[in-house]
Design a protein around this motif. Structure first.
Motif, PDB file in Angstrom:
ATOM      1  N   HIS A  72      49.314  29.754  32.555  1.00 31.30           N
ATOM      2  CA  HIS A  72      48.149  30.497  32.043  1.00 31.30           C
ATOM      3  C   HIS A  72      47.937  31.765  32.863  1.00 31.30           C
ATOM      4  O   HIS A  72      47.327  31.741  33.927  1.00 31.30           O
ATOM      5  CB  HIS A  72      46.897  29.604  32.127  1.00 31.30           C
ATOM      6  CG  HIS A  72      45.696  30.166  31.423  1.00 31.30           C
ATOM      7  ND1 HIS A  72      44.617  29.384  31.077  1.00 31.30           N
ATOM      8  CD2 HIS A  72      45.392  31.413  30.998  1.00 31.30           C
ATOM      9  CE1 HIS A  72      43.700  30.124  30.475  1.00 31.30           C
ATOM     10  NE2 HIS A  72      44.140  31.367  30.425  1.00 31.30           N
ATOM     11  N   HIS A  74      47.325  36.312  32.332  1.00 34.39           N
ATOM     12  CA  HIS A  74      47.023  37.413  31.400  1.00 34.39           C
ATOM     13  C   HIS A  74      47.554  38.693  32.038  1.00 34.39           C
ATOM     14  O   HIS A  74      46.849  39.351  32.813  1.00 34.39           O
ATOM     15  CB  HIS A  74      45.523  37.516  31.153  1.00 34.39           C
ATOM     16  CG  HIS A  74      44.928  36.303  30.507  1.00 34.39           C
ATOM     17  ND1 HIS A  74      45.111  36.025  29.171  1.00 34.39           N
ATOM     18  CD2 HIS A  74      44.192  35.281  31.009  1.00 34.39           C
ATOM     19  CE1 HIS A  74      44.484  34.898  28.874  1.00 34.39           C
ATOM     20  NE2 HIS A  74      43.917  34.416  29.966  1.00 34.39           N
ATOM     21  N   GLU A 327      45.296  31.372  35.443  1.00 36.01           N
ATOM     22  CA  GLU A 327      44.463  32.401  34.793  1.00 36.01           C
ATOM     23  C   GLU A 327      44.498  33.728  35.560  1.00 36.01           C
ATOM     24  O   GLU A 327      43.534  34.510  35.547  1.00 36.01           O
ATOM     25  CB  GLU A 327      43.025  31.911  34.622  1.00 36.01           C
ATOM     26  CG  GLU A 327      42.164  32.791  33.772  1.00 36.01           C
ATOM     27  CD  GLU A 327      41.666  32.147  32.481  1.00 36.01           C
ATOM     28  OE1 GLU A 327      41.765  32.838  31.468  1.00 36.01           O
ATOM     29  OE2 GLU A 327      41.212  30.999  32.458  1.00 36.01           O
TER      30      GLU A 327
HETATM   31 ZN   LIG Z   1      42.728  32.675  29.904  1.00 36.97          ZN
END
Ligand SMILES: [Zn+2]
Length: 455
Positions: A72, A74, A327
């Motif tokens: 995960h 970005h 994340e």
């Molecule tokens: Zn996310």
């Protein structure tokens, strides 16, 4: 026996192969070209790999393991501090260039593969392709596009009086037709995975935790259309109900699932669905208390951490596969720094052993990169040589993997990654952020007859 001259390397130390199998205390991993040629007990290393011309790395006190797979990230978010920064500021051209620069930091941290779980514009797919073409250093990527959302999901966080910002990492779908159209368009534009915002974030909106952004029928439609086009689908699902809908519809894996209940666990087992909890972001918000986040957000995320510890620990013990994801990409989780924190959280909060946590960050996480399935996540003959040589023993202290000094060698596809050439510190241009005059308000102080800034 394969040719062993030239581009052959033998890595020595304790070998953790990424599976749940027993470690090899004194092992060897042979890398030949871009692949792994041999794994086993060092005492049984074939003679062909013992010749003096062959490069040997590691030895006693070292651990050889697969490169980490971060389930995960970005890559296009640029360490944004807010939804506004993500959705409104920074031209798309700069977002893309910034992303390839950040991808290098992710790789250096030992992450040889990652899943990009939502992107602004279609930046992540281009970063994936540029890395794969050898133009830039970075992890192998599988990418989602902009996540499908509704007015009750993530990303639709701006006033209804304005249009949905094109730079937001979501696409607003308002009907079954728009759902189908968005999926077909994203597949045309080269995504590996369709990502759906199945619930909100408790800290961003006032939506009750026990709701979902799409109906059960809409979840079914998304899974059907995605699978018909031979892609995988995943979902941001914090709430109990969104987990149930996604699990019943046969989503391939679920992200967060903090409030999963026994029914959700049963469905995950039945449909072989994995979970990527991604607790690092929450932990960092809680740990940064007093620095930036508001007290109410901290309380909400603390409560979610407690729920996740209970529910996801139970899910894992019941047999639901867990995948590590950090994340990285938000300001709370800068690139290259926190990728291995999730393993520590799995051990301390969810009760996994260090070996199980490493499995969750390697072999088990390979499900997030469907195109690379069967080639990454393990130290096994014929797998791609994505290998970490670690100074120390992560089975004794899982935090070892968070220390850049301990990651002695990062190898991707048999090539040793340059981890020493300095990368300049992050520079933030004014056009990347929203403009504020002061960090607070300027109050008149009657005693001093002058102004002071208050938050
Ligand atoms: Zn996310």
């Amino acid at each position: 026996m394969t040719n062993t001259t030239g581009d052959t390397t033998v890595l020595r130390g304790q070998v953790l192969d990424g599976t749940l199998g027993s470690p090899i205390a004194d092992g060897a991993v042979v890398v030949s070209g871009e692949r792994i040629a041999w794994v086993g007990d060092a005492a049984r290393l074939p003679d062909a790999y013992r010749s003096p011309g062959i490069r040997v790395l590691g030895g006693p006190g070292h651990t050889v393991m697969p490169g980490l797979i971060d389930g995960h990230i970005h890559i296009s978010f640029g360490e944004a501090r807010s939804e506004e920064e993500l959705a409104l500021y920074t031209p798309v051209e700069y977002r893309a260039i910034r992303a390839v620069w950040n991808a290098r930091k992710v790789l250096r941290a030992g992450v040889t593969s990652a899943f990009d779980a939502a992107t602004t514009y279609n930046v992540a797919a281009s970063v994936r392709d540029a890395i794969e073409a050898g133009m830039f250093e970075g992890p192998r990527l599988a990418v989602a596009g902009r996540q499908l959302t509704t007015h009750q999901g993530l990303e639709d966080s701006f006033p209804s009086s304005m249009q949905f910002p094109p730079g937001q990492a979501g696409v607003l779908v308002r009907s079954r037709d728009e759902i189908v159209e968005a999926i077909r368009l994203q597949v045309k534009d080269g995504v590996d995975v369709i990502k759906v915002s199945g619930s909100s974030d408790s800290a961003i909106t006032d939506e009750p935790l026990d709701s979902a952004a799409f109906t059960a029928e809409e979840f079914q439609l998304i899974a059907q259309e995605t699978h018909r086009l031979q892609r995988k689908c995943t979902v941001h699902a914090r709430s109990r109900e969104s987990v149930l809908h996604a699990a019943r519809a046969g989503f391939d894996w679920i992200m967060h699932a903090s409030y999963i209940d026994d029914e959700g666990i049963e469905l995950c087992l039945k449909n072989r669905i994995g979970i990527t909890p991604t607790l690092t972001l929450l932990a960092n918000i809680v740990d940064s208390a007093g620095e930036s986040a508001g007290a109410s957000i901290i309380d909400v995320f603390k409560a979610e951490m407690d729920a996740a510890a209970e529910n996801l620990g139970r899910a894992y013990r019941a047999g639901v596969p867990l995948v590590c994801g950090s994340e990285s990409g938000w300001s709370l989780v800068p690139y290259g720094q926190w990728h291995a924190k999730e393993l520590e959280i799995f051990v301390k909060l969810l009760g996994l052993t260090p070996l199980q946590a490493i499995h969750a960050a390697t072999d088990a996480a390979s499900r997030c990169l469907p195109r690379w399935s069967g080639r990454i996540g393990r130290l096994q003959e014929n797998y791609l040589a994505d290998v970490l040589l670690v100074s120390g023993d992560p089975l004794q202290d899982i935090r070892t993997l968070q220390d850049p000094q301990r990651i002695a060698t990062v190898m991707k596809g048999g090539r040793i990654v340059d981890t020493t050439t300095p990368i300049p510190p992050r520079r933030v241009w004014p056009y990347e952020k929203h403009r504020t005059f002061l960090p607070g308000t300027f109050h008149y102080n009657r005693e001093t007859r002058s102004g002071e800034v208050k938050p």
